[in-house]
Design a protein around this motif. Structure first.
Motif, mmCIF file in Angstrom:
data_model
loop_
_atom_site.group_PDB
_atom_site.id
_atom_site.type_symbol
_atom_site.label_atom_id
_atom_site.label_comp_id
_atom_site.label_asym_id
_atom_site.label_seq_id
_atom_site.Cartn_x
_atom_site.Cartn_y
_atom_site.Cartn_z
ATOM 1 N N ARG A 76 52.177 -0.227 24.269
ATOM 2 C CA ARG A 76 53.484 0.399 24.024
ATOM 3 C C ARG A 76 53.330 1.845 23.571
ATOM 4 N NH1 ARG A 76 54.304 -4.739 21.904
ATOM 5 N NH2 ARG A 76 53.998 -4.034 19.750
ATOM 6 N N ASN A 77 52.324 2.116 22.746
ATOM 7 C CA ASN A 77 52.073 3.497 22.311
ATOM 8 C C ASN A 77 51.729 4.384 23.500
ATOM 9 O OD1 ASN A 77 52.524 2.825 19.647
ATOM 10 N ND2 ASN A 77 50.369 2.616 19.113
ATOM 11 N N LEU A 78 50.920 3.849 24.413
ATOM 12 C CA LEU A 78 50.558 4.608 25.604
ATOM 13 C C LEU A 78 51.785 4.861 26.474
ATOM 14 C CD1 LEU A 78 48.553 5.896 27.552
ATOM 15 C CD2 LEU A 78 48.042 3.606 28.435
ATOM 16 N N LEU A 79 52.630 3.851 26.640
ATOM 17 C CA LEU A 79 53.835 4.020 27.452
ATOM 18 C C LEU A 79 54.768 5.062 26.838
ATOM 19 C CD1 LEU A 79 54.622 0.315 28.431
ATOM 20 C CD2 LEU A 79 53.595 2.103 29.851
ATOM 21 N N ALA A 80 54.835 5.102 25.509
ATOM 22 C CA ALA A 80 55.656 6.114 24.844
ATOM 23 C C ALA A 80 55.105 7.517 25.099
ATOM 24 C CB ALA A 80 55.713 5.833 23.342
ATOM 25 N N GLU A 81 53.789 7.629 25.113
ATOM 26 C CA GLU A 81 53.164 8.924 25.420
ATOM 27 C C GLU A 81 53.441 9.325 26.863
ATOM 28 O OE1 GLU A 81 48.738 11.067 25.312
ATOM 29 O OE2 GLU A 81 48.997 9.024 24.566
ATOM 30 N N LEU A 82 53.358 8.362 27.769
ATOM 31 C CA LEU A 82 53.615 8.649 29.176
ATOM 32 C C LEU A 82 55.062 9.075 29.408
ATOM 33 C CD1 LEU A 82 51.708 5.715 30.927
ATOM 34 C CD2 LEU A 82 50.970 8.089 30.700
ATOM 35 N N ALA A 83 55.979 8.523 28.622
ATOM 36 C CA ALA A 83 57.402 8.837 28.798
ATOM 37 C C ALA A 83 57.693 10.310 28.558
ATOM 38 C CB ALA A 83 58.240 7.972 27.863
ATOM 39 N N GLU A 84 56.806 10.999 27.852
ATOM 40 C CA GLU A 84 57.012 12.422 27.573
ATOM 41 C C GLU A 84 56.465 13.322 28.682
ATOM 42 O OE1 GLU A 84 55.184 13.164 23.835
ATOM 43 O OE2 GLU A 84 56.504 11.804 22.708
ATOM 44 N N LEU A 85 55.726 12.750 29.632
ATOM 45 C CA LEU A 85 55.057 13.575 30.640
ATOM 46 C C LEU A 85 55.984 14.241 31.657
ATOM 47 C CD1 LEU A 85 51.807 11.545 31.442
ATOM 48 C CD2 LEU A 85 52.094 13.511 29.940
ATOM 49 N N ALA A 87 49.174 13.182 38.530
ATOM 50 C CA ALA A 87 47.866 13.492 37.950
ATOM 51 C C ALA A 87 47.888 13.323 36.439
ATOM 52 C CB ALA A 87 47.458 14.916 38.322
ATOM 53 N N GLY A 88 48.973 13.757 35.810
ATOM 54 C CA GLY A 88 49.082 13.630 34.361
ATOM 55 C C GLY A 88 49.077 12.182 33.906
ATOM 56 N N ILE A 89 49.802 11.333 34.627
ATOM 57 C CA ILE A 89 49.833 9.906 34.292
ATOM 58 C C ILE A 89 48.442 9.301 34.451
ATOM 59 C CG2 ILE A 89 50.715 7.652 35.004
ATOM 60 C CD1 ILE A 89 53.317 9.092 35.841
ATOM 61 N N PHE A 90 47.794 9.598 35.567
ATOM 62 C CA PHE A 90 46.473 9.036 35.846
ATOM 63 C C PHE A 90 45.459 9.462 34.788
ATOM 64 C CE2 PHE A 90 42.308 9.394 38.070
ATOM 65 C CZ PHE A 90 42.126 8.047 38.372
ATOM 66 N N VAL A 91 45.411 10.738 34.504
ATOM 67 C CA VAL A 91 44.444 11.261 33.533
ATOM 68 C C VAL A 91 44.694 10.655 32.150
ATOM 69 C CG1 VAL A 91 43.677 13.322 32.288
ATOM 70 C CG2 VAL A 91 44.010 13.409 34.766
ATOM 71 N N THR A 92 45.954 10.587 31.748
ATOM 72 C CA THR A 92 46.282 10.056 30.424
ATOM 73 C C THR A 92 45.886 8.596 30.301
ATOM 74 O OG1 THR A 92 48.146 11.595 30.194
ATOM 75 C CG2 THR A 92 48.137 9.652 28.766
ATOM 76 N N VAL A 93 46.251 7.783 31.288
ATOM 77 C CA VAL A 93 45.965 6.352 31.221
ATOM 78 C C VAL A 93 44.457 6.095 31.216
ATOM 79 C CG1 VAL A 93 46.138 4.166 32.467
ATOM 80 C CG2 VAL A 93 48.139 5.643 32.263
ATOM 81 N N VAL A 94 43.751 6.690 32.168
ATOM 82 C CA VAL A 94 42.311 6.433 32.273
ATOM 83 C C VAL A 94 41.577 6.936 31.036
ATOM 84 C CG1 VAL A 94 40.210 6.965 33.569
ATOM 85 C CG2 VAL A 94 42.325 6.422 34.791
ATOM 86 N N THR A 95 41.922 8.126 30.576
ATOM 87 C CA THR A 95 41.244 8.696 29.410
ATOM 88 C C THR A 95 41.499 7.879 28.163
ATOM 89 O OG1 THR A 95 41.426 10.921 30.352
ATOM 90 C CG2 THR A 95 40.967 10.750 27.990
ATOM 91 N N ARG A 96 42.766 7.495 27.947
ATOM 92 C CA ARG A 96 43.089 6.739 26.731
ATOM 93 C C ARG A 96 42.344 5.407 26.690
ATOM 94 N NH1 ARG A 96 44.329 10.888 25.991
ATOM 95 N NH2 ARG A 96 46.250 11.857 25.264
ATOM 96 N N TRP A 97 42.306 4.686 27.809
ATOM 97 C CA TRP A 97 41.654 3.382 27.794
ATOM 98 C C TRP A 97 40.136 3.510 27.779
ATOM 99 C CZ3 TRP A 97 43.919 -0.566 25.984
ATOM 100 C CH2 TRP A 97 45.284 -0.773 26.164
ATOM 101 N N ARG A 98 39.604 4.500 28.479
ATOM 102 C CA ARG A 98 38.146 4.667 28.487
ATOM 103 C C ARG A 98 37.614 5.046 27.117
ATOM 104 N NH1 ARG A 98 36.018 8.210 33.596
ATOM 105 N NH2 ARG A 98 36.144 6.633 35.234
ATOM 106 N N THR A 99 38.391 5.803 26.345
ATOM 107 C CA THR A 99 37.903 6.310 25.064
ATOM 108 C C THR A 99 38.461 5.537 23.876
ATOM 109 O OG1 THR A 99 39.705 7.950 24.972
ATOM 110 C CG2 THR A 99 37.640 8.626 26.014
ATOM 111 N N HIS A 100 39.246 4.496 24.137
ATOM 112 C CA HIS A 100 39.816 3.732 23.028
ATOM 113 C C HIS A 100 38.685 2.968 22.324
ATOM 114 C CE1 HIS A 100 42.294 0.991 20.748
ATOM 115 N NE2 HIS A 100 43.363 1.662 21.114
ATOM 116 N N PRO A 101 38.546 3.128 21.012
ATOM 117 C CA PRO A 101 37.406 2.510 20.314
ATOM 118 C C PRO A 101 37.370 0.992 20.430
ATOM 119 C CG PRO A 101 39.023 3.396 18.749
ATOM 120 C CD PRO A 101 39.383 3.924 20.098
ATOM 121 N N LEU A 102 38.539 0.346 20.389
ATOM 122 C CA LEU A 102 38.566 -1.106 20.491
ATOM 123 C C LEU A 102 38.165 -1.566 21.886
ATOM 124 C CD1 LEU A 102 39.169 -3.899 19.397
ATOM 125 C CD2 LEU A 102 41.591 -3.529 19.958
ATOM 126 N N VAL A 103 38.690 -0.908 22.899
ATOM 127 C CA VAL A 103 38.354 -1.270 24.278
ATOM 128 C C VAL A 103 36.874 -1.038 24.540
ATOM 129 C CG1 VAL A 103 38.771 -0.747 26.712
ATOM 130 C CG2 VAL A 103 40.690 -0.800 25.109
#
Length: 202
Positions: A73-82, A94-110
């Motif tokens: 939900r936090n990620l979707l809220a961030e995407l809503a501002e793009l 491109a903005g959606i793709f970069v944001t989603v991939v970067t956030r999940w790849r670098t998320h400490p829990l994931v």
């Protein structure tokens, strides 16, 4: 009968406690993983008793699901501002793709769970992740529709199908980043070259 103000205050307090529990769980999971985390660990870190965790969230698996859902939900809220930040639909894709991939790849829990406990995380992202995936498809479709409306552009045919295909590509990139395609240096260029045409062609 409690007044509306009292009811609202109680709801706010309840929400605050749940947020504290999820914050504590996120830190605990990131430090030692899910398998080594107990409800007692989460309760101690959140400053509540274990009964409160069970009552407000549930079991450890329920806590994992709640933490994952909140991060989505936090990620979707961030995407809503793009859409407001990009002038063209290609840039928005491109903005959606970069944001989603970067956030999940670098998320400490994931990162930690993929490395140490893939058997616990992968079902939530694959066979048991239908709800999250469908939510991502629906949210992305609405983002693009909003971007098209804002720019007075016609909607491409079968946009929802195209978005689902694109989301499946993104899903694959997150789960298996290794391949012959260079996805480390310029995610935005990849999105503009390969995903934007899929979503915008007529």
């Amino acid at each position: 009968m409690p007044s509306p103000a009292a009811t609202s205050e109680d709801a706010a307090k309840s929400g605050f406690v749940e947020e504290r529990i999820l914050d504590a769980a996120l830190v605990q999971f990131g430090q030692v993983g899910v398998k080594k985390t107990t409800i007692e660990d989460i309760a101690r870190r959140a400053g509540v008793d274990r009964v409160t965790v069970y009552r407000r969230i549930g079991s450890r698996d329920d806590v994992v699901s709640a933490v994952t859902g909140r991060e989505v939900r936090n990620l979707l809220a961030e995407l809503a501002e793009l859409p407001a930040r990009h002038d063209t639909l290609e840039d928005l894709v491109a903005g959606i793709f970069v944001t989603v991939v970067t956030r999940w790849r670098t998320h400490p829990l994931v990162e930690r769970m993929l490395a140490l406990e893939p058997d616990r995380l992968l079902p939530q992202l694959t066979t048991g992740g239908a709800g999250v995936f469908l939510l991502a498809v629906a949210a992305t479709t609405e983002l693009l529709r909003g971007g098209l409306r804002a720019k007075a552009l016609p909607e491409p045919p079968n946009l929802d199908i195209r978005v689902e295909i694109a989301c499946r590509i993104v899903h694959s990139v997150i789960l298996q980043p290794v391949g012959t395609i260079d996805l480390d240096n310029d995610l935005a260029a990849f999105a503009r070259t390969h995903l934007a045409p899929l979503l915008t062609a007529r």
